[in-house]
Write a protein that holds these residues in place. Structure first.
Motif, PDB file in Angstrom:
ATOM      1  N   ARG A  30       0.848  -1.187   0.000  1.00 11.59           N
ATOM      2  CA  ARG A  30       0.000   0.000   0.000  1.00 11.59           C
ATOM      3  C   ARG A  30       0.886   1.241   0.000  1.00 11.59           C
ATOM      4  N   VAL A  31       0.706   2.072  -1.021  1.00 10.64           N
ATOM      5  CA  VAL A  31       1.420   3.335  -1.146  1.00 10.64           C
ATOM      6  C   VAL A  31       0.458   4.449  -0.753  1.00 10.64           C
ATOM      7  N   THR A  32       0.906   5.369   0.090  1.00 12.25           N
ATOM      8  CA  THR A  32       0.013   6.413   0.571  1.00 12.25           C
ATOM      9  C   THR A  32       0.591   7.809   0.368  1.00 12.25           C
ATOM     10  N   ARG A  33      -0.329   8.785   0.423  1.00  7.41           N
ATOM     11  CA  ARG A  33       0.000  10.201   0.471  1.00  7.41           C
ATOM     12  C   ARG A  33      -0.772  10.813   1.629  1.00  7.41           C
ATOM     13  N   PRO A  34      -0.339  11.944   2.129  1.00  5.64           N
ATOM     14  CA  PRO A  34      -1.097  12.596   3.210  1.00  5.64           C
ATOM     15  C   PRO A  34      -2.545  12.829   2.802  1.00  5.64           C
ATOM     16  N   GLY A  35      -3.440  12.716   3.779  1.00  7.57           N
ATOM     17  CA  GLY A  35      -4.845  12.956   3.497  1.00  7.57           C
ATOM     18  C   GLY A  35      -5.608  11.695   3.149  1.00  7.57           C
ATOM     19  N   GLU A  36      -5.169  10.548   3.675  1.00  2.00           N
ATOM     20  CA  GLU A  36      -5.876   9.277   3.446  1.00  2.00           C
ATOM     21  C   GLU A  36      -5.967   8.916   1.967  1.00  2.00           C
ATOM     22  N   ARG A  37      -4.948   9.230   1.202  1.00  2.55           N
ATOM     23  CA  ARG A  37      -4.893   8.853  -0.205  1.00  2.55           C
ATOM     24  C   ARG A  37      -3.967   7.656  -0.361  1.00  2.55           C
ATOM     25  N   TRP A  38      -4.370   6.654  -1.148  1.00  2.00           N
ATOM     26  CA  TRP A  38      -3.557   5.459  -1.242  1.00  2.00           C
ATOM     27  C   TRP A  38      -3.738   4.732  -2.574  1.00  2.00           C
ATOM     28  N   MET A  39      -2.752   3.905  -2.862  1.00  2.00           N
ATOM     29  CA  MET A  39      -2.704   3.091  -4.079  1.00  2.00           C
ATOM     30  C   MET A  39      -2.316   1.679  -3.673  1.00  2.00           C
ATOM     31  N   GLN A  40      -2.948   0.676  -4.287  1.00  2.00           N
ATOM     32  CA  GLN A  40      -2.601  -0.715  -4.020  1.00  2.00           C
ATOM     33  C   GLN A  40      -1.732  -1.254  -5.157  1.00  2.00           C
ATOM     34  N   VAL A  41      -0.565  -1.763  -4.815  1.00  2.00           N
ATOM     35  CA  VAL A  41       0.322  -2.397  -5.787  1.00  2.00           C
ATOM     36  C   VAL A  41       0.323  -3.884  -5.469  1.00  2.00           C
ATOM     37  N   ARG A  42      -0.019  -4.710  -6.459  1.00  2.00           N
ATOM     38  CA  ARG A  42      -0.225  -6.133  -6.181  1.00  2.00           C
ATOM     39  C   ARG A  42       0.513  -7.004  -7.192  1.00  2.00           C
ATOM     40  N   LEU A  43       1.186  -8.013  -6.674  1.00  2.00           N
ATOM     41  CA  LEU A  43       1.822  -9.044  -7.496  1.00  2.00           C
ATOM     42  C   LEU A  43       1.122 -10.355  -7.204  1.00  2.00           C
ATOM     43  N   PRO A  63     -10.319  -1.066 -18.505  1.00  2.00           N
ATOM     44  CA  PRO A  63     -11.376  -0.220 -19.082  1.00  2.00           C
ATOM     45  C   PRO A  63     -11.907   0.874 -18.172  1.00  2.00           C
ATOM     46  N   LYS A  64     -12.010   0.633 -16.879  1.00  2.00           N
ATOM     47  CA  LYS A  64     -12.541   1.660 -15.988  1.00  2.00           C
ATOM     48  C   LYS A  64     -11.532   2.759 -15.690  1.00  2.00           C
ATOM     49  N   GLY A  65     -10.285   2.558 -16.150  1.00  2.00           N
ATOM     50  CA  GLY A  65      -9.275   3.595 -15.985  1.00  2.00           C
ATOM     51  C   GLY A  65      -8.755   3.761 -14.574  1.00  2.00           C
ATOM     52  N   ASP A  66      -8.909   2.715 -13.743  1.00  2.00           N
ATOM     53  CA  ASP A  66      -8.478   2.832 -12.352  1.00  2.00           C
ATOM     54  C   ASP A  66      -7.404   1.825 -11.969  1.00  2.00           C
ATOM     55  N   GLU A  67      -6.915   1.047 -12.931  1.00  2.00           N
ATOM     56  CA  GLU A  67      -5.925   0.015 -12.638  1.00  2.00           C
ATOM     57  C   GLU A  67      -5.008  -0.163 -13.835  1.00  2.00           C
ATOM     58  N   LEU A  68      -3.703  -0.159 -13.562  1.00  2.00           N
ATOM     59  CA  LEU A  68      -2.690  -0.276 -14.599  1.00  2.00           C
ATOM     60  C   LEU A  68      -1.864  -1.523 -14.334  1.00  2.00           C
ATOM     61  N   GLU A  69      -1.592  -2.295 -15.389  1.00  2.00           N
ATOM     62  CA  GLU A  69      -0.803  -3.516 -15.256  1.00  2.00           C
ATOM     63  C   GLU A  69       0.446  -3.444 -16.119  1.00  2.00           C
ATOM     64  N   LEU A  70       1.579  -3.821 -15.544  1.00  2.00           N
ATOM     65  CA  LEU A  70       2.821  -3.939 -16.298  1.00  2.00           C
ATOM     66  C   LEU A  70       2.919  -5.373 -16.787  1.00  2.00           C
ATOM     67  N   LEU A  71       3.050  -5.568 -18.082  1.00  2.00           N
ATOM     68  CA  LEU A  71       3.009  -6.895 -18.672  1.00  2.00           C
ATOM     69  C   LEU A  71       4.398  -7.535 -18.742  1.00  2.00           C
ATOM     70  N   ALA A  94      -1.167  -1.845 -10.390  1.00  2.00           N
ATOM     71  CA  ALA A  94      -1.298  -0.723  -9.466  1.00  2.00           C
ATOM     72  C   ALA A  94      -2.719  -0.197  -9.604  1.00  2.00           C
ATOM     73  N   ARG A  95      -3.474  -0.269  -8.524  1.00  2.00           N
ATOM     74  CA  ARG A  95      -4.851   0.209  -8.534  1.00  2.00           C
ATOM     75  C   ARG A  95      -4.898   1.565  -7.843  1.00  2.00           C
ATOM     76  N   PHE A  96      -5.376   2.572  -8.556  1.00  2.00           N
ATOM     77  CA  PHE A  96      -5.345   3.928  -8.032  1.00  2.00           C
ATOM     78  C   PHE A  96      -6.710   4.610  -8.068  1.00  2.00           C
ATOM     79  N   GLY A  97      -7.745   3.918  -8.538  1.00  2.00           N
ATOM     80  CA  GLY A  97      -9.084   4.493  -8.568  1.00  2.00           C
ATOM     81  C   GLY A  97      -9.848   4.199  -7.295  1.00  2.00           C
ATOM     82  N   TRP A  98     -11.156   4.462  -7.332  1.00  2.00           N
ATOM     83  CA  TRP A  98     -11.983   4.254  -6.139  1.00  2.00           C
ATOM     84  C   TRP A  98     -11.908   2.803  -5.680  1.00  2.00           C
TER      85      TRP A  98
END
Length: 350
Positions: free
Chosen positions: A260-273, A299-307, A316-320
């Motif tokens: 879990r990657v975070t920024r101040p203000g309860e903002r976060w991103m999930q990085v998953r392998l 398609p929803k524009g909230d998750e990026l995958e490195l192939l 890396a999931r960065f959307g809602w």
């Protein structure tokens, strides 16, 4: 609806605006199905509930405690375990380090007595689940406050509703109501292994003797790296690593690493392998490029995958509900990620 059903429905709903990633869905279903079978073997009708362990007798590293050795203590195949880190004091020597660095675990286990199943490090607390052999599993949590220990949760475990205050950390084994219909009773052991540390052990069994057995497997005099198979070399501005979880229950068939990657203000991103031996190949074509490598924005524009990882997904999931990060941030994180060359061989994780 079972947990597996809910995950499938959620995945289908999240991909409703585009093509369903059937490879990922199948891999997750197979992995969760195997985990469910393993859990059922722990006890008839029991919903695997093991949370928090640690047993010590003094303020230093744990001394030997009589107890059965884990069957196959020296297996021919490498066993999943976090990589050792040298030059950093363990929890016994410096309790204030526990939960201070999500990269690290300030405890270890005796491989002759227990096998790692999961491990995690979050703000203020660390924990793991262990296989003691013979269908006996325990989990433990270690924290700098009683409240932090009680807040710890492990996926797939059922917890009794009754919380405990600091006065409950008296080293006594206590029985709690069954966590589910027809299940075996639950057992807690809470204590302070050294001043400034709180430990909690929980298991589901016919009796609480397994908690005493578990203490023979635990030590506070060594340190491990939490996310051994995956490291994030670059993070976006103002961001930091706030949590690490590794699930090796199905190893070597499957492995799941969540950061879990975070920024101040309860903002976060999930990085998953996510790795699974039965994953039907990786996506061949992407719609983005990261550092010269193909990537795919869902398609929803909230998750990026490195192939390019055989039988594995690095996303890396960065959307809602994450919020606070962008696709560009996700590209930075994935572009700097380092993945172990062989996810089925822990000797390559360090």
């Amino acid at each position: 609806m079972t947990d597996l059903d809910q995950r499938i429905v959620r995945t289908l709903r999240e991909r409703a605006e585009g093509t369903v990633d059937t490879d990922r869905l199948t891999a997750r279903a197979v992995a969760r199905g195997r985990v469910r079978r393993r859990r059922r073997r722990i006890g008839a009708g029991s919903a695997l509930g093991v949370v928090a362990v640690l047993g010590f007798a003094g303020a230093g590293a744990l001394g030997p405690v009589p107890g059965p050795r884990w069957p196959g203590a020296e297996p021919a195949v490498a066993v999943a375990a976090p990589a050792r880190v040298h030059g950093v004091p363990g929890a016994a020597a410096q309790p204030d380090l526990v939960g201070s660095d999500p990269h690290l675990l300030h405890f270890t286990v005796d491989p002759a007595r227990a096998r790692w199943l999961t491990w995690q490090s979050v703000a203020g607390a660390e924990g793991a689940r262990l296989d003691l052999g013979g269908g006996r599993q325990v989990a433990f949590d270690l924290a700098r406050t009683a409240e932090a220990v009680e807040d710890m949760r492990h996926e797939g475990m059922t917890y009794p509703a009754a919380p405990a205050g600091a006065d409950a950390f008296d080293g006594q084994v206590r029985q709690v109501p069954s966590p589910g219909p027809g299940a075996q009773p639950g057992w807690f052991l809470r204590w302070q292994p050294v001043p400034g540390l709180y430990a909690r052990v929980y298991t589901v069994a016919d009796d609480g003797s397994v908690l005493r057995t578990a203490r023979s497997a635990l030590r506070l005099d060594a340190v491990h790296r939490c996310a051994s198979p995956l490291r994030l070399g670059v993070l976006p501005p103002d961001a930091g690593l706030a949590g690490c979880e590794v699930n090796a229950i199905g190893f070597p068939d499957s492995l799941d690493v969540l950061l879990r990657v975070t920024r101040p203000g309860e903002r976060w991103m999930q990085v998953r392998l996510q790795y699974h031996s039965e994953m039907a190949g990786s996506r061949a074509e992407g719609n983005r490029t990261i550092g010269g490598r193909a990537a795919y924005l869902y398609p929803k524009g909230d998750e990026l995958e490195l192939l390019g990882f055989p039988k594995a997904h690095l996303t890396a999931r960065f959307g809602w509900p994450s919020q606070g990060f962008t696709e560009a941030d996700a590209a930075v994180v994935l572009g700097g990620a380092q993945v172990a060359p062989d996810l089925t061989d822990p000797r390559t994780w360090d």
